[in-house]
Enzyme design. Structure first.
Site, PDB file in Angstrom:
ATOM      1  N   GLU A  69       0.780  -1.164   0.007  1.00 28.16           N
ATOM      2  CA  GLU A  69       0.246  -0.052  -0.023  1.00 28.16           C
ATOM      3  C   GLU A  69       0.892   1.332  -0.059  1.00 28.16           C
ATOM      4  O   GLU A  69       0.686   2.313   0.723  1.00 28.16           O
ATOM      5  CB  GLU A  69      -1.034   0.100   1.128  1.00 28.16           C
ATOM      6  CG  GLU A  69      -1.953  -1.078   1.177  1.00 28.16           C
ATOM      7  CD  GLU A  69      -2.657  -1.228   2.435  1.00 28.16           C
ATOM      8  OE1 GLU A  69      -2.716  -0.452   3.283  1.00 28.16           O
ATOM      9  OE2 GLU A  69      -3.441  -2.422   2.577  1.00 28.16           O
ATOM     10  N   GLU A  78      -6.074 -10.857  -1.429  1.00 27.82           N
ATOM     11  CA  GLU A  78      -6.750 -10.569  -0.169  1.00 27.82           C
ATOM     12  C   GLU A  78      -8.137 -10.392  -0.821  1.00 27.82           C
ATOM     13  O   GLU A  78      -8.924  -9.366  -0.674  1.00 27.82           O
ATOM     14  CB  GLU A  78      -6.288  -9.335   0.258  1.00 27.82           C
ATOM     15  CG  GLU A  78      -5.046  -9.297   0.827  1.00 27.82           C
ATOM     16  CD  GLU A  78      -4.696  -7.901   1.709  1.00 27.82           C
ATOM     17  OE1 GLU A  78      -5.369  -7.262   2.298  1.00 27.82           O
ATOM     18  OE2 GLU A  78      -3.300  -7.798   1.848  1.00 27.82           O
TER      19      GLU A  78
HETATM   20  O1  G3I Z   1      -3.107  -7.208  18.812  1.00 30.06           O
HETATM   21  C1  G3I Z   1      -4.350  -6.442  19.425  1.00 30.06           C
HETATM   22  C2  G3I Z   1      -4.755  -7.039  20.672  1.00 30.06           C
HETATM   23  O2  G3I Z   1      -3.729  -6.951  21.625  1.00 30.06           O
HETATM   24  C3  G3I Z   1      -5.908  -6.374  21.165  1.00 30.06           C
HETATM   25  O3  G3I Z   1      -6.526  -7.277  22.323  1.00 30.06           O
HETATM   26  C4  G3I Z   1      -6.962  -6.386  20.152  1.00 30.06           C
HETATM   27  C5  G3I Z   1      -8.333  -5.809  20.389  1.00 30.06           C
HETATM   28  O4  G3I Z   1      -9.066  -5.256  19.539  1.00 30.06           O
HETATM   29  O5  G3I Z   1      -6.479  -5.670  18.897  1.00 30.06           O
HETATM   30  C6  G3I Z   1      -5.479  -6.391  18.340  1.00 30.06           C
HETATM   31  O6  G3I Z   1      -5.135  -5.774  17.441  1.00 30.06           O
HETATM   32  C7  G3I Z   1      -5.999  -6.028  16.034  1.00 30.06           C
HETATM   33  C8  G3I Z   1      -5.174  -6.755  15.114  1.00 30.06           C
HETATM   34  O7  G3I Z   1      -5.927  -6.694  13.942  1.00 30.06           O
HETATM   35  C9  G3I Z   1      -4.794  -8.062  15.613  1.00 30.06           C
HETATM   36  O8  G3I Z   1      -6.042  -8.835  15.674  1.00 30.06           O
HETATM   37  C10 G3I Z   1      -6.197  -4.533  15.727  1.00 30.06           C
HETATM   38  O9  G3I Z   1      -7.148  -3.946  16.517  1.00 30.06           O
HETATM   39  C11 G3I Z   1      -6.973  -4.633  14.510  1.00 30.06           C
HETATM   40  O10 G3I Z   1      -7.158  -3.214  13.940  1.00 30.06           O
HETATM   41  C12 G3I Z   1      -6.046  -5.401  13.416  1.00 30.06           C
HETATM   42  O11 G3I Z   1      -6.822  -5.315  12.174  1.00 30.06           O
HETATM   43  C13 G3I Z   1      -6.211  -5.960  11.048  1.00 30.06           C
HETATM   44  C14 G3I Z   1      -5.687  -4.769   9.989  1.00 30.06           C
HETATM   45  O12 G3I Z   1      -5.213  -5.366   8.840  1.00 30.06           O
HETATM   46  C15 G3I Z   1      -5.027  -3.620  10.349  1.00 30.06           C
HETATM   47  O13 G3I Z   1      -4.612  -2.907   9.618  1.00 30.06           O
HETATM   48  C16 G3I Z   1      -6.965  -7.138  10.455  1.00 30.06           C
HETATM   49  O14 G3I Z   1      -6.996  -8.097  11.348  1.00 30.06           O
HETATM   50  C17 G3I Z   1      -6.465  -7.425   9.160  1.00 30.06           C
HETATM   51  O15 G3I Z   1      -7.329  -8.272   8.553  1.00 30.06           O
HETATM   52  C18 G3I Z   1      -5.961  -6.445   8.433  1.00 30.06           C
HETATM   53  O16 G3I Z   1      -5.484  -6.776   6.894  1.00 30.06           O
HETATM   54  C19 G3I Z   1      -5.196  -5.896   6.148  1.00 30.06           C
HETATM   55  C20 G3I Z   1      -3.892  -6.321   5.390  1.00 30.06           C
HETATM   56  O17 G3I Z   1      -2.851  -6.575   6.262  1.00 30.06           O
HETATM   57  C21 G3I Z   1      -3.524  -5.503   4.107  1.00 30.06           C
HETATM   58  N1  G3I Z   1      -4.538  -5.063   3.428  1.00 30.06           N
HETATM   59  C22 G3I Z   1      -5.657  -4.551   4.085  1.00 30.06           C
HETATM   60  C23 G3I Z   1      -6.303  -5.678   5.026  1.00 30.06           C
HETATM   61  C24 G3I Z   1      -7.450  -5.315   5.568  1.00 30.06           C
HETATM   62  O18 G3I Z   1      -7.280  -4.033   6.215  1.00 30.06           O
END
Ligand code: G3I
Length: 380
Positions: A163, A268
């Site tokens: 990105e 994805e």
């Molecule tokens: O690690 C913390 C954890 O400690 C906490 O308890 C929990 C509470 O909500 O949050 C956890 O972090 C989350 C993380 O995923 C791991 O589960 C974040 O809040 C959450 O925002 C994060 O979201 C991820 C996102 O990327 C972040 O940018 C999604 O799971 C993941 O599917 C998404 O993947 C991205 C690709 O990497 C790149 N392309 C877009 C795609 C979708 O956004």
């Protein structure tokens, strides 16, 4: 005489029972004919993969794990290999989840993807706070060298940069650009190649069906190629909707990327079925729409997906896969961004706490109509 008739009747009844048993056995054997998994069906076309979360990697979600190992032949870590988790503070690496992830892929003989080396999101705080460009660049060198070398020969393909472009096709003003300069993409691809010359190196982004953004990315690809820097593929994130992008837009994207002389991977894939009133497209995770949280108009299917929407979703997947099949010579992998609907990131983006249905398996771990439609597109 009566005795003779009784003997006869007994013989006939015995034969009938034996016949019934034989045919019943035959039936149950035919029921046991092995049905090919989805990835088996598509194995001559492209890898079929899924992004897997930490619970799957650690075997806590056994049912999803079983789906992954039986239905897919490629895996991508949804979060576990991102910088924030691998190197949360300078030179303090945590490889527990990453090692587990790679071991899982090796054990099941899968194509293993690394996601993602350089991304402005889910980056460790110390990188955002490093003021010296030299120190920042050294951290990047150390990160790529340490991580890619550790899994040399094991991780098959790396999302090297994720990105990096804006919608108008210009370079995003990320901390990487700010600290390392305009040519940072070339620099990090070189670093990745040095650490594992045999891994496939991918540039990954969303909204590449949009001509302006795609043009910017393909200009970067040409620059790398002209400078003899290895780039194997463009990873097309496909966080799409029921009605858009159009099949024409997708097809034009496939043709243009392929014409640039790189492989194409759909890295994805998922299809949201929920309302999107701001014409919001793409996957920029930092956008915040908290004002819509709890609004029932934005979350219309909290208790289950209506049949007509399930049919629309299946048809959308079918249309997309027919296009992928038509261009299978240009496509080497299609990865779904998740396994079951319950744990899709799209339940929480762009509005938190909704009930979305973007994947092939429902909340009860059962294959949806979309799965069956994709399976039926290819003969067993
Ligand atoms: O690690 C913390 C954890 O400690 C906490 O308890 C929990 C509470 O909500 O949050 C956890 O972090 C989350 C993380 O995923 C791991 O589960 C974040 O809040 C959450 O925002 C994060 O979201 C991820 C996102 O990327 C972040 O940018 C999604 O799971 C993941 O599917 C998404 O993947 C991205 C690709 O990497 C790149 N392309 C877009 C795609 C979708 O956004």
């Amino acid at each position: 005489m009566i005795q003779k008739i009784t003997r006869h009747a007994f013989t006939i009844i015995t034969i009938a029972i034996v016949c019934i048993l034989i045919s019943a056995n035959g039936l149950s054997n035919s029921n046991k004919i092995k049905v090919d998994s989805l990835s088996d069906r598509y194995k001559d076309l492209f890898h079929l993969g899924a992004a897997i979360n930490q619970d799957i990697i650690f075997g806590k979600d056994v049912q999803s794990l079983n789906i992954v190992t039986s239905e897919f032949n490629s895996i991508t870590p949804e979060n576990s290999l991102k910088w924030l988790y691998l190197q949360p503070s300078p030179n303090k690496f945590n490889f527990i989840a990453a090692d587990k992830y790679v071991a899982l892929g090796i054990k099941n003989n899968m194509n293993i993807v690394g996601h993602a080396l350089v991304w402005h999101n889910q980056l460790a705080d110390f990188m955002k706070n490093t003021s010296s460009s030299a120190a920042f660049t050294n951290h990047v060198k150390n990160h790529i060298h340490t991580v890619v070398s550790r899994y040399k020969g094991k991780i098959d393909a790396w999302d090297v940069v994720n990105e990096a472009f804006k919608e108008d096709g210009s370079l995003r003003p990320s901390v990487f650009k700010k600290q390392m300069g305009e040519n940072y993409i070339e620099d990090v691809f070189k670093l990745a190649e040095t650490a594992d010359p045999d891994a496939d190196l991918i540039y990954n982004d969303y909204n590449l069906y949009k001509p302006a953004k795609r043009a910017g990315v393909l200009k970067m690809v040409k620059k790398l190629q002209d400078n003899g820097i290895k780039i194997n593929a463009i990873g097309v994130q496909a966080h799409w909707r029921l009605k858009s992008p159009s099949l024409n837009e997708i097809e034009q994207m496939i043709l243009d990327i392929s014409a640039a002389g790189v492989d194409l991977m759909f890295t994805e894939l998922d299809i949201t079925v929920l309302p999107n009133p701001w014409e919001l497209v793409g996957a920029e995770v930092t956008q915040n729409f908290s004002k819509f949280e709890g609004d029932p108009k934005m979350d219309p299917y909290p208790n289950g997906l209506p049949k007509e929407i399930e049919i629309q979703l299946a048809k959308r997947y079918k249309d997309i896969f027919k296009l992928f099949m038509k261009h299978q010579d240009k496509i080497s992998r299609v990865t779904f961004w998740g396994v079951i609907d319950q744990y899709s990131w799209l339940n929480d983006w762009p509005i938190k706490g909704r009930t979305n249905y973007p994947l092939l398996f429902n909340r009860e771990y059962q294959p949806k109509l979309a799965y069956k439609t994709l399976a039926n597109l290819i003969e067993n």
